[in-house]
Motif scaffolding. Structure first.
Motif, mmCIF file in Angstrom:
data_model
loop_
_atom_site.group_PDB
_atom_site.id
_atom_site.type_symbol
_atom_site.label_atom_id
_atom_site.label_comp_id
_atom_site.label_asym_id
_atom_site.label_seq_id
_atom_site.Cartn_x
_atom_site.Cartn_y
_atom_site.Cartn_z
ATOM 1 N N SER A 99 0.807 -1.225 0.000
ATOM 2 C CA SER A 99 0.000 0.000 0.000
ATOM 3 C C SER A 99 0.836 1.268 0.000
ATOM 4 N N MET A 141 -0.576 -2.376 -4.873
ATOM 5 C CA MET A 141 -2.007 -2.669 -4.791
ATOM 6 C C MET A 141 -2.706 -1.741 -3.812
ATOM 7 N N GLU A 143 -5.182 -0.168 -4.285
ATOM 8 C CA GLU A 143 -6.631 -0.333 -4.428
ATOM 9 C C GLU A 143 -7.185 -1.317 -3.398
ATOM 10 N N VAL A 146 -7.711 0.393 -0.182
ATOM 11 C CA VAL A 146 -8.943 1.199 -0.165
ATOM 12 C C VAL A 146 -10.134 0.329 0.224
ATOM 13 N N ILE A 172 -7.503 7.142 -3.849
ATOM 14 C CA ILE A 172 -8.304 6.750 -5.014
ATOM 15 C C ILE A 172 -7.784 7.472 -6.264
ATOM 16 N N VAL A 175 -4.464 5.868 -7.312
ATOM 17 C CA VAL A 175 -4.669 4.586 -7.989
ATOM 18 C C VAL A 175 -5.108 4.823 -9.436
ATOM 19 N N LEU A 176 -6.049 5.767 -9.635
ATOM 20 C CA LEU A 176 -6.521 6.079 -10.984
ATOM 21 C C LEU A 176 -5.374 6.585 -11.861
ATOM 22 N N VAL A 179 -3.103 3.695 -12.810
ATOM 23 C CA VAL A 179 -3.721 2.837 -13.839
ATOM 24 C C VAL A 179 -3.598 3.508 -15.210
#
Ligand SMILES: [Zn+2]
Length: 198
Positions: A99, A141, A143, A146, A172, A175-176, A179
């Protein structure tokens, strides 16, 4: 330049395709590469965005508890440290790595590779940086973290007043951004760029 299919290892001769299109394996149909316009610039922009949100995620609390008049705020690393303090150190290390450490390393590696390339310079140790990046990527990871936080939020909500801190929104967004950085990263363009500069 030849490309091996990531699924079945069939070798293909690389060819120029128009922007916005993808190259597929002739045998199994797996995606060989995606040809995004300004692929590396977009990846760099999203990686820097991700780093900014990573910093914000570590400044603000994730959850704020109010119980019996006391207020307690939790930081991003607190969850992992809690496991470590309770003696669950393999779990603590795993959570801390997945994380916090891995996402930070992945974002820093992306910037350390792509920022020099943008200014027509070679990264310090390009091959090692790229290989480390690709092997660390599955470990980043945030996500999952979260999801864990959301579970805690729902459970603790029964006996304490729980508020969501700014950190959760930052995670969040991070993470976006991460990605999207990988969506736009075209490995073929990356290697071509390195070859040009050598
Ligand atoms: Zn294939």
């Amino acid at each position: 330049m030849r490309l091996a299919c990531p699924e079945c290892d069939l070798l293909h001769e690389s060819m120029e395709i128009t922007y916005g299109h993808s190259g597929y394996c002739q045998r199994c149909g797996a995606v060989l590469f995606r040809n995004h316009k300004n692929s590396l610039d977009k990846t760099l922009a999203f990686a820097i965005t991700g780093l900014v949100f990573f910093l914000l995620a570590n400044i603000f609390p994730i959850l704020v508890f109010k119980m019996n008049g006391n207020t307690e705020a939790n930081q991003l690393a607190d969850g992992a440290l809690e496991f470590l303090n309770s003696g669950y150190w393999p779990l603590g290390i795993l959570v801390l790595f997945a994380s916090v450490i891995a996402p930070l390393l992945v974002l820093c590696l992306l910037v350390s590779i792509l920022l020099p390339l943008k200014y027509n310079r070679l990264p310090v140790i390009p091959e090692l940086q790229i290989r480390t990046l690709l092997s660390l990527r599955p470990w980043a990871m945030a996500e999952i973290f979260v999801i864990g936080i959301m579970v805690a939020f729902v459970k603790l909500g029964d006996f304490a007043e729980v508020g969501i801190g700014g950190s959760l929104i930052s995670i969040i967004c991070m993470v976006l951004a991460m990605v999207l950085a990988f969506v736009f990263l075209d490995r073929r363009t990356l290697w071509q760029r390195l070859d040009q500069l050598k």
